[in-house]
Scaffold this motif. Structure first.
Motif, mmCIF file in Angstrom:
data_model
loop_
_atom_site.group_PDB
_atom_site.id
_atom_site.type_symbol
_atom_site.label_atom_id
_atom_site.label_comp_id
_atom_site.label_asym_id
_atom_site.label_seq_id
_atom_site.Cartn_x
_atom_site.Cartn_y
_atom_site.Cartn_z
ATOM 1 N N LEU A 176 6.903 15.881 0.173
ATOM 2 C CA LEU A 176 6.673 14.458 0.382
ATOM 3 C C LEU A 176 7.825 13.680 -0.250
ATOM 4 O O LEU A 176 8.760 14.234 -0.809
ATOM 5 C CB LEU A 176 5.323 14.041 -0.214
ATOM 6 C CG LEU A 176 4.102 14.735 0.426
ATOM 7 C CD1 LEU A 176 2.841 14.293 -0.261
ATOM 8 C CD2 LEU A 176 4.011 14.428 1.896
ATOM 9 N N THR A 177 7.705 12.375 -0.197
ATOM 10 C CA THR A 177 8.836 11.539 -0.600
ATOM 11 C C THR A 177 8.568 10.839 -1.926
ATOM 12 O O THR A 177 8.181 11.439 -2.902
ATOM 13 C CB THR A 177 9.140 10.530 0.506
ATOM 14 O OG1 THR A 177 7.926 9.850 0.849
ATOM 15 C CG2 THR A 177 9.619 11.231 1.755
ATOM 16 N N VAL A 178 8.761 9.548 -1.955
ATOM 17 C CA VAL A 178 8.747 8.766 -3.180
ATOM 18 C C VAL A 178 7.361 8.719 -3.809
ATOM 19 O O VAL A 178 6.370 8.702 -3.116
ATOM 20 C CB VAL A 178 9.195 7.324 -2.860
ATOM 21 C CG1 VAL A 178 9.294 6.496 -4.110
ATOM 22 C CG2 VAL A 178 10.516 7.346 -2.142
ATOM 23 N N ASN A 179 7.306 8.694 -5.122
ATOM 24 C CA ASN A 179 6.024 8.524 -5.812
ATOM 25 C C ASN A 179 6.050 7.212 -6.566
ATOM 26 O O ASN A 179 6.842 7.008 -7.461
ATOM 27 C CB ASN A 179 5.762 9.685 -6.769
ATOM 28 C CG ASN A 179 4.428 9.523 -7.472
ATOM 29 O OD1 ASN A 179 3.534 8.864 -6.971
ATOM 30 N ND2 ASN A 179 4.307 10.144 -8.631
ATOM 31 N N SER A 180 5.200 6.290 -6.173
ATOM 32 C CA SER A 180 5.119 4.989 -6.828
ATOM 33 C C SER A 180 3.665 4.649 -7.043
ATOM 34 O O SER A 180 2.803 5.039 -6.269
ATOM 35 C CB SER A 180 5.779 3.924 -5.954
ATOM 36 O OG SER A 180 5.406 2.636 -6.372
ATOM 37 N N ASN A 181 3.368 3.945 -8.112
ATOM 38 C CA ASN A 181 1.990 3.572 -8.401
ATOM 39 C C ASN A 181 1.676 2.149 -7.963
ATOM 40 O O ASN A 181 0.643 1.594 -8.331
ATOM 41 C CB ASN A 181 1.705 3.732 -9.896
ATOM 42 C CG ASN A 181 1.739 5.195 -10.303
ATOM 43 O OD1 ASN A 181 1.237 6.042 -9.602
ATOM 44 N ND2 ASN A 181 2.366 5.484 -11.432
ATOM 45 N N ALA A 182 2.553 1.560 -7.178
ATOM 46 C CA ALA A 182 2.352 0.175 -6.762
ATOM 47 C C ALA A 182 1.161 0.063 -5.827
ATOM 48 O O ALA A 182 0.936 0.919 -4.977
ATOM 49 C CB ALA A 182 3.612 -0.342 -6.064
ATOM 50 N N ALA A 183 0.387 -0.998 -5.987
ATOM 51 C CA ALA A 183 -0.731 -1.254 -5.074
ATOM 52 C C ALA A 183 -0.173 -1.676 -3.720
ATOM 53 O O ALA A 183 0.994 -2.060 -3.601
ATOM 54 C CB ALA A 183 -1.626 -2.339 -5.652
ATOM 55 N N ILE A 184 -1.004 -1.599 -2.706
ATOM 56 C CA ILE A 184 -0.548 -1.947 -1.365
ATOM 57 C C ILE A 184 -1.375 -3.100 -0.818
ATOM 58 O O ILE A 184 -2.590 -3.162 -1.022
ATOM 59 C CB ILE A 184 -0.620 -0.722 -0.415
ATOM 60 C CG1 ILE A 184 0.010 -1.056 0.936
ATOM 61 C CG2 ILE A 184 -2.045 -0.233 -0.252
ATOM 62 C CD1 ILE A 184 0.211 0.148 1.820
ATOM 63 N N ASP A 185 -0.703 -3.990 -0.136
ATOM 64 C CA ASP A 185 -1.355 -5.133 0.512
ATOM 65 C C ASP A 185 -1.067 -5.043 1.998
ATOM 66 O O ASP A 185 0.083 -5.173 2.424
ATOM 67 C CB ASP A 185 -0.823 -6.446 -0.074
ATOM 68 C CG ASP A 185 -1.403 -7.665 0.641
ATOM 69 O OD1 ASP A 185 -2.549 -7.563 1.126
ATOM 70 O OD2 ASP A 185 -0.714 -8.699 0.718
ATOM 71 N N ILE A 186 -2.104 -4.799 2.785
ATOM 72 C CA ILE A 186 -1.947 -4.683 4.231
ATOM 73 C C ILE A 186 -2.398 -5.984 4.873
ATOM 74 O O ILE A 186 -3.540 -6.415 4.706
ATOM 75 C CB ILE A 186 -2.767 -3.499 4.782
ATOM 76 C CG1 ILE A 186 -2.248 -2.188 4.188
ATOM 77 C CG2 ILE A 186 -2.709 -3.458 6.299
ATOM 78 C CD1 ILE A 186 -0.801 -1.872 4.518
ATOM 79 N N LYS A 187 -1.496 -6.609 5.598
ATOM 80 C CA LYS A 187 -1.773 -7.911 6.212
ATOM 81 C C LYS A 187 -2.492 -7.719 7.548
ATOM 82 O O LYS A 187 -1.901 -7.785 8.627
ATOM 83 C CB LYS A 187 -0.474 -8.696 6.358
ATOM 84 C CG LYS A 187 0.144 -9.087 5.018
ATOM 85 C CD LYS A 187 1.455 -9.813 5.195
ATOM 86 C CE LYS A 187 1.984 -10.312 3.862
ATOM 87 N NZ LYS A 187 2.203 -9.223 2.881
ATOM 88 N N ALA A 188 -3.772 -7.446 7.437
ATOM 89 C CA ALA A 188 -4.669 -7.308 8.584
ATOM 90 C C ALA A 188 -6.051 -7.733 8.113
ATOM 91 O O ALA A 188 -6.335 -7.700 6.916
ATOM 92 C CB ALA A 188 -4.688 -5.873 9.091
ATOM 93 N N ARG A 189 -6.901 -8.138 9.049
ATOM 94 C CA ARG A 189 -8.262 -8.504 8.640
ATOM 95 C C ARG A 189 -9.044 -7.295 8.166
ATOM 96 O O ARG A 189 -9.865 -7.383 7.252
ATOM 97 C CB ARG A 189 -8.993 -9.191 9.804
ATOM 98 C CG ARG A 189 -8.665 -10.660 9.959
ATOM 99 C CD ARG A 189 -9.722 -11.379 10.800
ATOM 100 N NE ARG A 189 -9.871 -10.786 12.126
ATOM 101 C CZ ARG A 189 -9.129 -11.097 13.171
ATOM 102 N NH1 ARG A 189 -8.154 -11.996 13.050
ATOM 103 N NH2 ARG A 189 -9.325 -10.531 14.340
ATOM 104 N N THR A 190 -8.789 -6.167 8.794
ATOM 105 C CA THR A 190 -9.535 -4.961 8.465
ATOM 106 C C THR A 190 -8.653 -3.747 8.744
ATOM 107 O O THR A 190 -7.906 -3.728 9.728
ATOM 108 C CB THR A 190 -10.859 -4.907 9.262
ATOM 109 O OG1 THR A 190 -11.492 -3.646 9.067
ATOM 110 C CG2 THR A 190 -10.636 -5.117 10.753
ATOM 111 N N ALA A 191 -8.719 -2.745 7.856
ATOM 112 C CA ALA A 191 -7.851 -1.575 7.999
ATOM 113 C C ALA A 191 -8.449 -0.389 7.252
ATOM 114 O O ALA A 191 -9.261 -0.549 6.333
ATOM 115 C CB ALA A 191 -6.446 -1.871 7.475
#
Length: 387
Positions: free
Chosen positions: A15-30
């Motif tokens: 696998l690639t990069v390891n980051s602990n950053a949270a993710i924000d997905i710009k959709a109403r539902t996902a």
């Protein structure tokens, strides 16, 4: 005597990069799922009711795939195009551009549905299979309930505007997972970059796959876009990389561009933040267990399903701290042992909580020693404790 055997799980993951950053997905539902383990890695209002739009067409294709697998339908069967189907063949709609009274093969209609999202092709296929689109929609809803889509109702084959054609991204995920798992020979249609339809009485027309993400990320191989004015943009997407598959579904993206961008971001989040560990492969030798008074001293054991576990990448580096896989059995096992006998139990514990238990089956038969050999074995045991 109950015996336990701690199994060491070896992890091979690219696998690639390891980051602990949270993710924000710009959709109403996902929602995001690891396909192998089945674990949900991200969700945002995943049970919120949506209009699935053209993601509906995944089920349209699946109903046809079922009939093809059963032998009740063939790819080279032809259906005559009705006026109702033909009237959807216009630039204002996603269309395959079929002609009334034309005869078109099932395979071409499926290509028109899957690749270019042809609403006309959906109606033609539905009418050809069930006699009417309404009857076909009933087949779709029945199939949805069969595979666990408990919040879905289909009223048409295309996903065009209907307030009663509803679902959730969780249900669309269930459908997408089922598609990939059960129709591998047809899933390849979903990654084709374009479809050329050799129209009757006119020049051939070539149209690109409506899922532009397959051209932006070489590991993406599906699945289906959607758009309705009331719902905005939606996408069920999947990628496979280094033997690992992820499935994402999102709805309520504001633009066509953000649909691809945010879905790609969600898939890459799954790759970068998580690692999936193979614990057992279906019907392959998993371990061996001791046997008493058998012609063999051990018997090989297998598990009748694939078992995977997904961990945060930071946890996977020290997986023995978080993940414990133990074999428990009453041993040594007394011969005779028949092939496929249940001979033990596999226990999976994650962070000191039981995740699952699975039966272990005998991979082979082990016959009992004759009377004289059993006597010698028993004497050895009494004297030396040797089994």
């Amino acid at each position: 005597m109950i015996k336990s055997k701690l199994i060491t799980i070896f992890l091979t993951v690219l696998l690639t990069v390891n980051s602990n950053a949270a993710i924000d997905i710009k959709a109403r539902t996902a929602i995001l799922q690891d396909y192998l383990s089945g674990e949900i890695l991200f969700e945002k209002d995943a049970d919120k009711s949506i209009y699935p739009a053209s993601m509906t067409k995944i089920m349209t294709a699946m109903v046809a795939f079922d009939l093809i697998k059963s032998g009740d339908l063939k790819l080279n069967d032809k259906f005559t195009i009705s006026e109702k189907a033909w009237r959807l063949s216009r630039p204002a709609n996603s269309s395959m551009f079929i002609m009334v009274n034309d005869e078109i093969t099932v395979e071409n209609l499926l290509m028109g549905i899957i690749i270019v999202s042809g609403n006309d092709a959906c109606v033609a296929l539905a009418e050809g299979i069930a006699g009417s689109e309404e009857a076909f929609a009933s087949l779709m809803t029945s199939k949805a309930l069969e595979i666990g889509m408990t919040s879905t109702n289909f009223t048409n084959s295309s996903g065009l505007n209907d307030p009663n054609n509803v679902s959730t991204v969780r249900d669309i995920l269930i459908m997408s997972n089922y598609l990939i798992r059960n129709y591998p020979e047809y899933y390849s249609y979903f990654k084709k970059s374009e479809f050329t339809w050799d129209r009757t009485g006119s020049d051939p027309i070539t149209q690109p796959n409506t899922n532009s993400l397959i051209n932006k990320n070489k590991f993406v191989d599906g699945i289906k876009t959607g758009y309705l004015a009331v719902e905005k943009y939606s996408l069920a997407s999947s990628l496979e990389r280094n033997g690992r598959r992820l499935i994402a579904v999102g709805s309520g993206f504001k633009t066509k561009g953000s649909r691809s961008y945010e879905s790609n971001k969600l898939l890459n989040y799954g790759l970068s933040q998580f690692a999936t560990i193979e614990i057992a492969k279906q019907n392959q030798i998993f371990t061996d267990l001791e046997v008493w008074q058998g012609k063999k001293a051990i018997v090989n054991a297998y598990i009748n399903q694939d078992i995977y576990k997904t961990l945060l990448k930071s946890e996977s580096l020290n997986r023995q701290k978080y993940l414990k896989v133990t074999v428990n059995y009453k041993g040594p096992l007394k011969a005779p042992i028949k092939k496929d006998d249940v001979i033990g139990k596999l226990t999976i514990v994650y962070k000191n909580e039981l995740v699952s238990e699975h039966d272990l089956f005998a991979y082979e038969e082990v016959k009992r020693l004759n009377v004289f050999s059993r006597l010698i074995k028993s004497i050895n045991f009494l004297i030396w404790g040797d089994v």
